[in-house]
Write a protein that holds these residues in place. Structure first.
Motif, PDB file in Angstrom:
ATOM      1  N   TYR A  23       6.065  31.416   4.440  1.00  0.00           N
ATOM      2  CA  TYR A  23       5.109  32.459   4.783  1.00  0.00           C
ATOM      3  C   TYR A  23       5.821  33.603   5.490  1.00  0.00           C
ATOM      4  O   TYR A  23       6.731  33.375   6.288  1.00  0.00           O
ATOM      5  N   VAL A  25       4.918  37.877   7.016  1.00  0.00           N
ATOM      6  CA  VAL A  25       4.099  39.082   7.111  1.00  0.00           C
ATOM      7  C   VAL A  25       4.838  40.160   6.317  1.00  0.00           C
ATOM      8  O   VAL A  25       5.986  40.471   6.609  1.00  0.00           O
ATOM      9  N   VAL A  56      -0.112  38.563   4.656  1.00  0.00           N
ATOM     10  CA  VAL A  56       0.804  37.427   4.642  1.00  0.00           C
ATOM     11  C   VAL A  56       1.066  37.059   3.185  1.00  0.00           C
ATOM     12  O   VAL A  56       0.134  36.927   2.395  1.00  0.00           O
ATOM     13  N   ARG A  67      -0.733  36.415  -1.858  1.00  0.00           N
ATOM     14  CA  ARG A  67      -0.850  37.136  -0.595  1.00  0.00           C
ATOM     15  C   ARG A  67      -2.302  37.318  -0.217  1.00  0.00           C
ATOM     16  O   ARG A  67      -3.185  37.305  -1.074  1.00  0.00           O
TER      17      ARG A  67
END
Length: 91
Positions: A23, A25, A56, A67
């Motif tokens: 994961y 950002v 994310v 996402r």
């Protein structure tokens, strides 16, 4: 997703694809004081009031991505936050 409290811990969970997932950002930014680990753990203690919008991206074992965009609101403890709450859901 709404943040209300000094210490926050939550986990993002991807659906579909092949585990493990990573994961990150990829647009915007988390609220100051918050972090997201590559394993999807969302944690920290927000230090600034207000809304933060971020995306994310989850990447599976084969490099496929998905996402989602989140807006997280950080509100003062004890403040009247009723304007941020409508019909049973935080807005």
């Amino acid at each position: 997703m709404q943040v209300r409290g000094p210490d926050i811990q939550d986990v993002l969970d991807a659906v579909g694809g092949t585990a493990p997932y990573a994961y990150a950002v990829t647009t915007g930014s988390l609220p100051p004081g918050m972090s997201l680990s590559t394993e999807g753990f969302f944690f920290g203690a927000p230090t600034t009031l207000g809304d933060s919008t971020f995306t994310v991206t989850a990447t599976d074992d084969f490099g496929c991505t998905g996402r989602r965009t989140y807006t997280v609101g950080v509100y003062a403890s004890g403040a009247d936050n009723s304007l941020n709450y409508e019909g049973g859901t935080w807005v």
